[in-house]
Structures are given as C-alpha cells and as structure tokens.
Scaffold this active site. Structure first.
Site, PDB file in Angstrom:
ATOM      1  N   ASN A 285       2.217  -3.189   4.031  1.00  0.00           N
ATOM      2  CA  ASN A 285       1.672  -2.813   5.345  1.00  0.00           C
ATOM      3  C   ASN A 285       1.130  -4.089   5.977  1.00  0.00           C
ATOM      4  O   ASN A 285       0.064  -4.561   5.599  1.00  0.00           O
ATOM      5  CB  ASN A 285       0.563  -1.771   5.148  1.00  0.00           C
ATOM      6  CG  ASN A 285      -0.193  -1.467   6.431  1.00  0.00           C
ATOM      7  OD1 ASN A 285       0.244  -1.849   7.527  1.00  0.00           O
ATOM      8  ND2 ASN A 285      -1.323  -0.788   6.310  1.00  0.00           N
ATOM      9  N   TRP A 286       1.905  -4.613   6.913  1.00  0.00           N
ATOM     10  CA  TRP A 286       1.508  -5.896   7.530  1.00  0.00           C
ATOM     11  C   TRP A 286       0.299  -5.744   8.462  1.00  0.00           C
ATOM     12  O   TRP A 286      -0.280  -6.710   8.897  1.00  0.00           O
ATOM     13  CB  TRP A 286       2.681  -6.483   8.317  1.00  0.00           C
ATOM     14  CG  TRP A 286       3.708  -7.189   7.478  1.00  0.00           C
ATOM     15  CD1 TRP A 286       3.877  -7.075   6.118  1.00  0.00           C
ATOM     16  CD2 TRP A 286       4.721  -8.105   7.933  1.00  0.00           C
ATOM     17  NE1 TRP A 286       4.924  -7.872   5.717  1.00  0.00           N
ATOM     18  CE2 TRP A 286       5.461  -8.515   6.799  1.00  0.00           C
ATOM     19  CE3 TRP A 286       5.072  -8.615   9.181  1.00  0.00           C
ATOM     20  CZ2 TRP A 286       6.522  -9.413   6.893  1.00  0.00           C
ATOM     21  CZ3 TRP A 286       6.144  -9.504   9.273  1.00  0.00           C
ATOM     22  CH2 TRP A 286       6.852  -9.900   8.133  1.00  0.00           C
ATOM     23  N   LYS A 287      -0.025  -4.519   8.824  1.00  0.00           N
ATOM     24  CA  LYS A 287      -1.086  -4.269   9.824  1.00  0.00           C
ATOM     25  C   LYS A 287      -0.789  -5.110  11.073  1.00  0.00           C
ATOM     26  O   LYS A 287       0.384  -5.299  11.402  1.00  0.00           O
ATOM     27  CB  LYS A 287      -2.462  -4.570   9.227  1.00  0.00           C
ATOM     28  CG  LYS A 287      -2.657  -3.836   7.894  1.00  0.00           C
ATOM     29  CD  LYS A 287      -4.081  -3.754   7.450  1.00  0.00           C
ATOM     30  CE  LYS A 287      -4.151  -2.979   6.140  1.00  0.00           C
ATOM     31  NZ  LYS A 287      -5.503  -2.717   5.691  1.00  0.00           N
TER      32      LYS A 287
ATOM     33  N   HIS B 234      -3.156   6.524   8.390  1.00  0.00           N
ATOM     34  CA  HIS B 234      -3.861   5.415   7.725  1.00  0.00           C
ATOM     35  C   HIS B 234      -5.343   5.485   8.108  1.00  0.00           C
ATOM     36  O   HIS B 234      -5.680   5.836   9.240  1.00  0.00           O
ATOM     37  CB  HIS B 234      -3.256   4.074   8.146  1.00  0.00           C
ATOM     38  CG  HIS B 234      -3.788   2.930   7.340  1.00  0.00           C
ATOM     39  ND1 HIS B 234      -5.011   2.378   7.595  1.00  0.00           N
ATOM     40  CD2 HIS B 234      -3.289   2.280   6.259  1.00  0.00           C
ATOM     41  CE1 HIS B 234      -5.240   1.410   6.697  1.00  0.00           C
ATOM     42  NE2 HIS B 234      -4.199   1.331   5.878  1.00  0.00           N
TER      43      HIS B 234
ATOM     44  N   GLU C  34      -7.407   3.348   8.951  1.00  0.00           N
ATOM     45  CA  GLU C  34      -7.791   2.570  10.139  1.00  0.00           C
ATOM     46  C   GLU C  34      -7.444   3.335  11.410  1.00  0.00           C
ATOM     47  O   GLU C  34      -8.138   3.220  12.426  1.00  0.00           O
ATOM     48  CB  GLU C  34      -7.120   1.176  10.090  1.00  0.00           C
ATOM     49  CG  GLU C  34      -7.797   0.289   9.049  1.00  0.00           C
ATOM     50  CD  GLU C  34      -6.923  -0.795   8.436  1.00  0.00           C
ATOM     51  OE1 GLU C  34      -5.851  -1.116   8.979  1.00  0.00           O
ATOM     52  OE2 GLU C  34      -7.333  -1.327   7.379  1.00  0.00           O
TER      53      GLU C  34
ATOM     54  N   GLU D 236      -5.556   6.068  -0.590  1.00  0.00           N
ATOM     55  CA  GLU D 236      -6.239   4.815  -0.304  1.00  0.00           C
ATOM     56  C   GLU D 236      -7.728   5.092  -0.105  1.00  0.00           C
ATOM     57  O   GLU D 236      -8.136   5.529   0.978  1.00  0.00           O
ATOM     58  CB  GLU D 236      -5.676   4.176   0.966  1.00  0.00           C
ATOM     59  CG  GLU D 236      -4.222   3.798   0.861  1.00  0.00           C
ATOM     60  CD  GLU D 236      -3.838   2.721   1.882  1.00  0.00           C
ATOM     61  OE1 GLU D 236      -3.329   1.683   1.455  1.00  0.00           O
ATOM     62  OE2 GLU D 236      -4.074   2.909   3.074  1.00  0.00           O
TER      63      GLU D 236
ATOM     64  N   GLY E  93      -9.032  -3.643   1.966  1.00  0.00           N
ATOM     65  CA  GLY E  93      -9.373  -4.946   2.518  1.00  0.00           C
ATOM     66  C   GLY E  93     -10.744  -5.447   2.101  1.00  0.00           C
ATOM     67  O   GLY E  93     -11.260  -6.412   2.670  1.00  0.00           O
TER      68      GLY E  93
HETATM   69  P1  PGA Z   1      -5.299  -3.915   1.437  1.00  0.00           P
HETATM   70  O1  PGA Z   1      -4.802  -2.796   2.465  1.00  0.00           O
HETATM   71  O2  PGA Z   1      -4.232  -4.016   0.361  1.00  0.00           O
HETATM   72  O3  PGA Z   1      -5.410  -5.160   2.246  1.00  0.00           O
HETATM   73  O4  PGA Z   1      -6.591  -3.452   0.878  1.00  0.00           O
HETATM   74  C1  PGA Z   1      -4.128  -1.638   2.037  1.00  0.00           C
HETATM   75  C2  PGA Z   1      -3.844  -0.758   3.220  1.00  0.00           C
HETATM   76  O5  PGA Z   1      -4.694  -0.641   4.111  1.00  0.00           O
HETATM   77  O6  PGA Z   1      -2.771  -0.130   3.308  1.00  0.00           O
END
Ligand code: PGA
Length: 255
Positions: free
Chosen positions: A9-11, A101, A103, A173, A179
């Site tokens: 997941n590049w975000k 997700h 976020e 998650e 993160g």
């Molecule tokens: P992270 O993110 O590996 O940077 O913790 C995972 C995600 O949000 O899918």
C-alpha cells in the site's frame, strides 16, 4: 492450504519519475523468487495512487504481479466530483482495491455503511475488495477489540451477504500499529485473525476455510517471519516497507 498474498500500500507516495525504478526492481525480484519457490503460490500486488495506475500496468503487465487502488467510489458514475469509480479502475486492469482502510475511516469519515457500499461497488466492477478492519488503541485497551472487528465485518455482511466474501480479502490492521513501528505480537494478531475466520465460518465452514486474511501494521523484514508463521495469517498489507524494494521483497520471500 490457502495461497499467500502480499499487498503493498503505497499510500500517498510515489512520483512519476521515480516509480518505474521501484516497480521494475520489485517486478524483477518477484520473478526471481517465483522461479525458486515451486509449489507455494504467493500472489503479490501493489495498491498505488490513482494517477500512477497506468504506470503500474505498464511495468507489471505480463508478470505474475497484480495491482490495484486504495479506495473506490460507492457510486458507479455520475455527478460525483473527485470520485473514481470501480469501472475506471477496471479500465486500468486493477485486480484489487482497498476498502475501509483506517486512514479513510478516521480522516475521511468513512462509516461502516460507506465501507459496505464501496465493497459492493468494487465487486460490481469485477474488482476484489480488500476489506480493512481494525481497532484503535483506546478500543483495545477497553477490551472491545472483538466487538469492533465483528461490527465492521457484520456491516459488510449485512449489505453484501456472505457469498460476496468468496471473492474478497480481509486485512486486519490494528490502528495503533499502522505506521507507528508498533506491531501486534504474533499471538495478538493470530487471535484476531482466528476470530475473523470464525465469524465467516459461522456463515459457511468452507468460506471460513478459504478466506484470505492479511495482517497489516508495521510489518517489516525483521518481524515478518513470526507474523507469517501464524496459522490464520495468510499474508500482509504492507505500507512503509512497500516503498523500499529490498524490504518489500524480503517480506514477499518470507511469505
Ligand atoms: P504500515 O502501513 O506498514 O506503514 O504500518 C500499513 C497500512 O496502513 O496498510
């Protein structure tokens, strides 16, 4: 045995000029690994920002890798300024799309109902939704992790039915692990994964058996082996480490 799946997941990262280098490094690393790992099927995919889907397609087409997006509109078309539909993602040969997700849930106010509608929209367009679920630190400390996960799953089940999960993936998650550098212990993750599988198995034992459930949240080369060794963890959803080819390849190799 269930196949493994590792999804990057590049975000909101990447640039037009630098993406081909990263995509090509991952593609060639994966093709070397695939040649060596007879028998075990490990599917690898990258979820990129919309503007770079054409680049992903150009770099990855013809390889064993898949690609996808990080969000999709709940609507199919029309006056929805700024939205991107599932059929637009299908135009770029996306296989997967993340829905729900944390976020999106927390910064963009996506409710369980919106997530359920996005899951449906993804499937209408022939995409495989990767449904993200997870509890916050406050929720974990209050002892309501299972209630939260069940509520998030049930919202999607109520709208889409259990048969919809035949062509879907779930990603657990924990919000407090995303993160942050904090990872759930393998035992903590396994416990929730088993609960997710149990919830789906209540609908159909076969479905519970077959469902791919990914773990996400600060997965890195140093902790991946312990996480992936758990019986109900079928791969990972990888944020930060998917932006560094050697790290992402190490995680795929562990799978
Ligand atoms: P992270 O993110 O590996 O940077 O913790 C995972 C995600 O949000 O899918």
């Amino acid at each position: 045995m269930r196949n493994k799946l590792v999804v990057g997941n590049w975000k909101m990262h990447g640039r037009l000029a630098t993406n081909p280098g990263l995509l090509d490094a991952i593609r060639s690393g994966i093709s070397t690994q695939t040649a060596k790992s007879a028998g075990v099927v490990v599917q690898v995919a990258l979820c990129l920002p919309y503007p770079y889907l054409a680049q992903a397609r150009q770099s990855l087409e013809g390889s064993s890798m898949a690609w996808g997006a990080q969000d999709v509109s709940e609507h199919d078309q029309g006056a929805w300024t700024g939205e991107v539909s599932g059929s637009m993602l299908a135009d770029f040969c996306c296989r997967y799309v993340l829905v729900g997700h944390s976020e999106r849930r927390s910064f963009f106010a996506e409710t369980d109902a919106i997530v359920a509608a996005k899951f449906a929209a993804a499937q209408r367009a022939g995409l495989i939704p990767i449904l993200c679920v997870g509890e916050t630190l406050v929720e974990r400390e209050a002892g309501v992790t299972h209630d939260v996960i069940t509520r998030q799953l049930d919202a999607v089940l109520a709208v889409n039915g259990s048969a919809a999960f035949v062509r879907a993936v779930v990603a657990y998650e924990p919000v407090w692990a995303i993160g942050t550098g904090k990872t759930a212990t393998p035992a903590q993750a396994q416990e929730v994964h088993a609960a997710i599988r149990g919830r789906l198995a209540r609908e159909s034992a076969d479905l519970g058996n077959r469902l791919q459930i990914l773990y996400g949240g600060s997965v890195k080369p140093s902790n991946v082996a312990d996480i992936f060794s758990q019986p109900d963890i079928d791969g990972g959803l990888i944020g930060g480490a998917s932006l560094v080819a050697v790290d992402f390849l190490a995680i795929c190799a562990a799978a």
